[in-house]
Write a protein that holds these residues in place. Structure first.
Motif, PDB file in Angstrom:
ATOM      1  N   LEU A  49       0.826  -1.323  -0.071  1.00 18.27           N
ATOM      2  CA  LEU A  49       0.180   0.089   0.023  1.00 18.27           C
ATOM      3  C   LEU A  49       0.896   1.410   0.254  1.00 18.27           C
ATOM      4  CD1 LEU A  49      -3.035  -0.975   2.257  1.00 18.27           C
ATOM      5  CD2 LEU A  49      -2.854  -0.528  -0.186  1.00 18.27           C
ATOM      6  N   ALA A  50       2.079   1.190   0.541  1.00 23.63           N
ATOM      7  CA  ALA A  50       2.984   2.167   0.624  1.00 23.63           C
ATOM      8  C   ALA A  50       3.359   2.582  -0.633  1.00 23.63           C
ATOM      9  CB  ALA A  50       4.156   1.957   1.533  1.00 23.63           C
TER      10      ALA A  50
ATOM     11  N   THR B  69       2.230   7.833  -6.016  1.00 26.45           N
ATOM     12  CA  THR B  69       1.791   8.975  -6.982  1.00 26.45           C
ATOM     13  C   THR B  69       0.802   9.679  -6.597  1.00 26.45           C
ATOM     14  OG1 THR B  69       2.427   7.321  -8.937  1.00 26.45           O
ATOM     15  CG2 THR B  69       0.705   8.998  -9.271  1.00 26.45           C
ATOM     16  N   LEU B  70      -0.187   9.210  -5.857  1.00 24.39           N
ATOM     17  CA  LEU B  70      -1.537   9.827  -5.591  1.00 24.39           C
ATOM     18  C   LEU B  70      -1.197  10.827  -4.329  1.00 24.39           C
ATOM     19  CD1 LEU B  70      -4.098   6.939  -5.910  1.00 24.39           C
ATOM     20  CD2 LEU B  70      -3.974   9.100  -7.116  1.00 24.39           C
ATOM     21  N   LEU B  71      -0.274  10.295  -3.471  1.00 22.56           N
ATOM     22  CA  LEU B  71       0.042  11.266  -2.040  1.00 22.56           C
ATOM     23  C   LEU B  71       1.218  12.091  -2.404  1.00 22.56           C
ATOM     24  CD1 LEU B  71      -0.719   8.509   0.491  1.00 22.56           C
ATOM     25  CD2 LEU B  71      -2.054  10.639  -0.034  1.00 22.56           C
ATOM     26  N   GLN B  72       1.504  12.559  -3.623  1.00 23.15           N
ATOM     27  CA  GLN B  72       2.323  13.657  -3.929  1.00 23.15           C
ATOM     28  C   GLN B  72       1.839  14.878  -3.324  1.00 23.15           C
ATOM     29  OE1 GLN B  72       4.869  13.096  -7.623  1.00 23.15           O
ATOM     30  NE2 GLN B  72       3.063  11.945  -8.219  1.00 23.15           N
TER      31      GLN B  72
ATOM     32  N   GLY C  40       0.844  20.549  -4.843  1.00 23.62           N
ATOM     33  CA  GLY C  40       1.070  21.258  -5.853  1.00 23.62           C
ATOM     34  C   GLY C  40       1.483  20.460  -7.004  1.00 23.62           C
ATOM     35  N   TYR C  41       1.562  19.426  -7.125  1.00 27.12           N
ATOM     36  CA  TYR C  41       2.086  18.535  -8.272  1.00 27.12           C
ATOM     37  C   TYR C  41       0.472  18.264  -8.901  1.00 27.12           C
ATOM     38  CZ  TYR C  41       3.474  14.527 -11.141  1.00 27.12           C
ATOM     39  OH  TYR C  41       3.477  13.701 -12.340  1.00 27.12           O
ATOM     40  N   THR C  42       0.460  18.387 -10.226  1.00 30.81           N
ATOM     41  CA  THR C  42      -0.704  18.337 -10.917  1.00 30.81           C
ATOM     42  C   THR C  42      -0.745  16.808 -11.508  1.00 30.81           C
ATOM     43  OG1 THR C  42      -0.986  20.591 -11.511  1.00 30.81           O
ATOM     44  CG2 THR C  42      -2.033  19.182 -12.876  1.00 30.81           C
ATOM     45  N   LEU C  43      -1.576  15.842 -11.308  1.00 31.94           N
ATOM     46  CA  LEU C  43      -1.627  14.792 -11.807  1.00 31.94           C
ATOM     47  C   LEU C  43      -2.447  15.039 -13.039  1.00 31.94           C
ATOM     48  CD1 LEU C  43      -2.811  12.540  -8.845  1.00 31.94           C
ATOM     49  CD2 LEU C  43      -0.404  12.561 -10.156  1.00 31.94           C
ATOM     50  N   ASP C  44      -1.998  14.309 -14.228  1.00 34.34           N
ATOM     51  CA  ASP C  44      -2.979  14.295 -15.514  1.00 34.34           C
ATOM     52  C   ASP C  44      -3.816  13.077 -15.267  1.00 34.34           C
ATOM     53  OD1 ASP C  44      -1.509  12.075 -16.519  1.00 34.34           O
ATOM     54  OD2 ASP C  44      -0.160  12.892 -17.371  1.00 34.34           O
ATOM     55  N   SER C  45      -4.769  13.038 -16.069  1.00 29.91           N
ATOM     56  CA  SER C  45      -5.992  12.236 -15.943  1.00 29.91           C
ATOM     57  C   SER C  45      -5.492  10.635 -16.037  1.00 29.91           C
ATOM     58  CB  SER C  45      -7.236  12.377 -16.640  1.00 29.91           C
ATOM     59  OG  SER C  45      -6.815  12.501 -18.214  1.00 29.91           O
TER      60      SER C  45
ATOM     61  N   GLU D  43      -3.628   0.710  -9.773  1.00 28.69           N
ATOM     62  CA  GLU D  43      -2.647  -0.068  -8.986  1.00 28.69           C
ATOM     63  C   GLU D  43      -3.144   0.025  -7.414  1.00 28.69           C
ATOM     64  OE1 GLU D  43       2.084   0.304  -7.798  1.00 28.69           O
ATOM     65  OE2 GLU D  43       1.194   1.958  -8.953  1.00 28.69           O
ATOM     66  N   LEU D  44      -3.703   1.023  -7.177  1.00 29.73           N
ATOM     67  CA  LEU D  44      -4.247   0.995  -5.640  1.00 29.73           C
ATOM     68  C   LEU D  44      -5.246   0.082  -5.343  1.00 29.73           C
ATOM     69  CD1 LEU D  44      -4.049   2.357  -2.735  1.00 29.73           C
ATOM     70  CD2 LEU D  44      -5.328   4.215  -3.570  1.00 29.73           C
TER      71      LEU D  44
END
Length: 275
Positions: A121-122, A127-130, A133-138, A147-148
Motif C-alpha cells: 500500500l505504501a 503517486t496519489l499522495l504527492q 502542488g503537483y498536478t496529476l494528469d488524468s 494499482e491502488l
C-alpha cells in the motif's frame, strides 16, 4: 489551483483541484482537528510529521510518519494530534465507484485497523499522495487508481469472484441519484429506475459503494455545497440550491460528514464565509 489559509492561522488545509472523483489535500493541525464524522469515500493518507491520532471502529488509532491510513467509506472517525507538536499529513478521498470500475462487482476492500505499514500500500499510494502542488494528469491518476485498487484488494484479502448481489442495479441507482441529487428522491423512484425492490437495492448499494442510497444522495449535495462555498455564495443560498431544507439542516449534515462546520472548513481552506 490550490487554496491556502492565511499565514496567521496555525491550522491549515491545502487542496488540489479534484480530478474525476479524487480529492487530494495536505494539512497541518494542532490539538483537535475534526469531530466524529463519516463520508462516503475512501480516505487514504500518509502521516508526514507528528502523531496522527483518531478514533475508528471503537478503538483509538495512532499513525506515525510513513504509516499509511486507510479508512473505509461510511466508517465514523475523528482526528487530533497525538502530541503537543501537532501533525502533518496528506490524504486522498476516492469514490468507491472508481475502485468498482477496476474490481468489476467484487466487494469493496476493507482493512480493519485503519493504519498499516504494508509496503504494497505504501508503494501503491506514492503517486496519489504527492504534494498537492503537483498536478496529476488524468491518465496518470487512472493508472495509479488501478494499482491502488489491486493493492487494497490484495492486502484486504478480497475474494477474486464477484460479490453476490445485483451490481448493475446498484450502478443504475447511483447514476439516477447523481442526476437528481438536488431534489427529493423517493424509494419508489429508485425501484422503478432499477427494477430492484428497495430492500435488495439498499443491500446491493452498500456492498458495492460502501454506503446507503440516502447517504450517497446527501454526499452529492454536500459536494455541491463545498463548491459553492468556495465561490463565496451565502450559506442560505447554498443550502437552498443544494436541496437542503434550510441552512441549519445543511450545517448539521456538513459537520457530521466532514467533522467541521462550514465556517471552520472555510477558515482552514482559505475561503471567506458569507452569512
Amino acid at each position: 489551483m490550490n487554496r491556502q489559509t492565511p499565514r496567521s492561522c496555525s491550522d491549515w488545509v491545502r487542496r488540489a483541484e479534484p480530478i474525476e472523483g479524487v480529492e487530494r489535500i495536505e494539512a497541518w493541525f494542532h490539538g483537535k482537528a475534526y469531530a466524529m464524522h463519516r463520508h462516503d469515500t475512501y480516505a487514504i493518507g500518509r502521516t508526514l510529521a507528528g502523531v496522527q491520532s483518531f478514533s475508528y471502529r471503537h478503538s483509538q488509532r495512532h499513525s506515525l510518519p510513513g504509516n499509511t491510513i486507510v479508512l473505509h467509506p461510511d466508517e465514523a472517525h475523528d482526528g487530533q494530534a497525538g502530541t503537543d507538536e501537532g501533525f502533518k499529513y496528506r490524504m486522498i478521498y476516492v469514490e468507491p465507484a472508481l475502485f468498482q470500475d477496476v474490481l468489476g462487482g467484487r466487494a469493496l476492500p476493507f482493512l480493519e485497523g485503519g493504519v498499516t505499514t504494508d509496503p504494497r500500500l505504501a508503494a501503491a499510494t506514492t503517486t496519489l499522495l504527492q504534494h498537492v502542488g503537483y498536478t496529476l494528469d488524468s491518465l496518470e491518476q487512472s493508472d495509479a487508481l488501478i494499482e491502488l485498487a489491486h493493492a487494497l484488494a490484495a492486502v484486504a484479502g478480497t475474494p477474486a469472484r464477484r460479490s453476490k448481489g445485483n451490481f448493475f442495479a446498484a450502478r443504475r441507482a447511483r447514476d439516477y441519484l447523481h442526476a437528481n441529487f438536488a431534489r427529493i428522491v423517493t424509494l419508489d423512484e429508485l425501484e422503478a429506475a432499477t427494477g430492484r425492490d428497495r430492500w435488495s437495492l439498499s443491500h446491493d448499494f452498500r456492498t458495492f459503494y460502501g454506503t446507503s442510497p440516502y447517504r450517497y444522495l446527501t454526499m452529492r449535495r454536500l459536494d455541491a455545497v463545498r463548491r459553492m462555498l468556495l465561490g463565496d455564495a451565502s450559506l442560505a443560498h447554498v443550502a437552498a440550491t443544494a436541496g437542503f431544507a434550510d441552512q441549519s439542516h445543511m450545517t448539521r449534515h456538513f459537520l457530521k460528514t466532514f467533522g467541521l462546520t462550514p465556517g471552520r472548513w472555510l477558515q482552514v481552506t482559505g475561503g471567506v464565509q458569507r452569512g
